[in-house]
Design a protein around this motif. Structure first.
Motif, PDB file in Angstrom:
ATOM      1  N   LEU A 125     -21.242 -32.951  58.285  1.00  0.00           N
ATOM      2  CA  LEU A 125     -22.452 -31.839  57.694  1.00  0.00           C
ATOM      3  C   LEU A 125     -21.550 -30.849  57.057  1.00  0.00           C
ATOM      4  CD1 LEU A 125     -24.859 -32.082  60.764  1.00  0.00           C
ATOM      5  CD2 LEU A 125     -24.979 -32.968  58.490  1.00  0.00           C
TER       6      LEU A 125
ATOM      7  N   LEU B  91     -20.590 -31.793  53.766  1.00  0.00           N
ATOM      8  CA  LEU B  91     -21.537 -31.928  52.872  1.00  0.00           C
ATOM      9  C   LEU B  91     -21.911 -30.679  52.400  1.00  0.00           C
ATOM     10  CD1 LEU B  91     -23.649 -35.125  54.268  1.00  0.00           C
ATOM     11  CD2 LEU B  91     -22.076 -34.907  52.382  1.00  0.00           C
TER      12      LEU B  91
ATOM     13  N   GLU C 232     -24.782 -26.863  37.292  1.00  0.00           N
ATOM     14  CA  GLU C 232     -25.932 -26.595  36.519  1.00  0.00           C
ATOM     15  C   GLU C 232     -25.765 -27.154  35.035  1.00  0.00           C
ATOM     16  OE1 GLU C 232     -28.307 -25.150  37.911  1.00  0.00           O
ATOM     17  OE2 GLU C 232     -27.642 -24.342  39.745  1.00  0.00           O
ATOM     18  N   PRO C 233     -26.971 -27.285  34.629  1.00  0.00           N
ATOM     19  CA  PRO C 233     -26.836 -28.042  33.105  1.00  0.00           C
ATOM     20  C   PRO C 233     -26.134 -27.322  32.189  1.00  0.00           C
ATOM     21  CG  PRO C 233     -29.202 -27.925  34.027  1.00  0.00           C
ATOM     22  CD  PRO C 233     -28.444 -27.173  34.877  1.00  0.00           C
ATOM     23  N   TRP C 234     -25.947 -25.871  32.415  1.00  0.00           N
ATOM     24  CA  TRP C 234     -25.230 -25.107  31.462  1.00  0.00           C
ATOM     25  C   TRP C 234     -23.723 -24.948  31.735  1.00  0.00           C
ATOM     26  CZ3 TRP C 234     -29.039 -23.476  34.694  1.00  0.00           C
ATOM     27  CH2 TRP C 234     -28.541 -22.679  35.801  1.00  0.00           C
ATOM     28  N   GLN C 235     -23.369 -25.767  32.690  1.00  0.00           N
ATOM     29  CA  GLN C 235     -21.894 -25.580  33.239  1.00  0.00           C
ATOM     30  C   GLN C 235     -21.092 -26.825  32.799  1.00  0.00           C
ATOM     31  OE1 GLN C 235     -22.615 -25.048  37.256  1.00  0.00           O
ATOM     32  NE2 GLN C 235     -22.281 -22.657  37.209  1.00  0.00           N
ATOM     33  N   LYS C 236     -21.843 -27.792  31.944  1.00  0.00           N
ATOM     34  CA  LYS C 236     -21.174 -29.032  31.756  1.00  0.00           C
ATOM     35  C   LYS C 236     -20.500 -28.911  30.294  1.00  0.00           C
ATOM     36  CE  LYS C 236     -24.495 -31.229  34.475  1.00  0.00           C
ATOM     37  NZ  LYS C 236     -25.633 -32.365  34.599  1.00  0.00           N
ATOM     38  N   GLY C 237     -19.986 -27.609  30.011  1.00  0.00           N
ATOM     39  CA  GLY C 237     -19.181 -27.524  28.570  1.00  0.00           C
ATOM     40  C   GLY C 237     -18.146 -28.459  28.681  1.00  0.00           C
TER      41      GLY C 237
ATOM     42  N   ALA D 173     -18.431 -32.018  27.696  1.00  0.00           N
ATOM     43  CA  ALA D 173     -18.546 -32.427  26.205  1.00  0.00           C
ATOM     44  C   ALA D 173     -17.378 -32.246  25.319  1.00  0.00           C
ATOM     45  CB  ALA D 173     -19.448 -31.364  25.809  1.00  0.00           C
TER      46      ALA D 173
END
Lengths: 164, 82
Positions: free
Chosen positions: B24, B27, B34-39, B42
């Protein structure tokens, strides 16, 4: 066994998605700075229709959406449309390189830490929020595809015509 | 042969509890991206197969070793011809 299931459920609880700011809700706050240093606050634009777009330099659909946003801003500026694009690049140089290649005639603000994206519960890149004159969220769009341009333009026109 | 001493029931239980507690704890260190941290994802260097020619070569070697066409994809029956 039952105890184990309860424990597993407790682990899963924090991962439960928070309720997103939805259509019909009042728009959250936004106060950011442009690359030139000008402060932009959403509350100052009450009475205008605001198209708020979260973008980043590495997002390909964002590159496609810029020319469309440019034409929308020019076309409807006089009627009270403000297009506000929030950049979420961690490195400012990336954003500036993108803007040098794909210029924007609309207002761009910077949020390298992504705090506004968090408070607006951005689910994907890009995400755009159409905010009505009374500050209510009228539409939320994730992504950008060329065939969506017309329907989004119609939403902008409706928002400009409406008083809510 | 002398039988090995079985561990006492209570010490087994404690071990299980400790293992679960550690699981636990581990985990809890999971943080969502977050979606904007996926630079970084790319960037061209992060692509799994950048060079089409290299990918074709790898696929061909894999297929011939597996003895099956399109063996790297799931499903389908099909011929085992090479």
């Amino acid at each position: 066994m039952n105890r184990l299931l309860i424990l597993l459920a407790l682990i899963a609880l924090p991962a439960a998605p928070a309720l997103a700011a939805g259509v019909g809700d009042t728009a959250p706050a936004l106060a950011l700075t442009t690359p030139a240093g000008e402060k932009i606050n959403l509350t100052e634009h009450h009475g205008q229709v605001v198209y708020l777009d979260f973008w980043a330099s590495w997002c390909t659909p964002c590159r496609k959406s810029f020319p469309w946003m440019n034409s929308m801003q020019e076309k409807y500026r006089a009627q009270g449309l403000l297009i506000l694009a929030v950049n979420l690049d961690e490195a400012r140089a990336d954003a500036e390189r993108f803007l040098a290649e794909t210029p924007a005639s609309f207002t761009v603000v910077l949020d390298p830490k992504g705090e506004s994206a968090r408070s607006w519960k951005v689910k994907g890149m890009p995400t755009s929020y159409l905010i009505g004159r009374q500050g209510r969220l009228l539409a939320i769009h994730t992504g950008f595809r060329d065939h969506e341009a017309d329907s989004r333009e119609r939403q902008i026109v409706d928002a400009l015509a409406a008083s809510h | 042969m002398k039988p090995t001493v079985a561990k006492g029931r209570s010490s087994m239980r404690w071990r299980q509890v400790t293992e679960l507690a550690l699981l636990l704890l581990a985990l809890a260190g999971c943080a969502p991206v977050e979606p904007w941290q996926k630079g970084h994802l790319a960037q061209p260097g992060m692509a799994l197969d950048r060079d089409p020619l290299e990918r074709q070569m790898s696929t061909h070697v894999f297929e011939s070793k597996e003895g099956a066409r399109a063996g790297d994809t799931a499903g389908g029956g099909g011929c085992g011809c090479n």
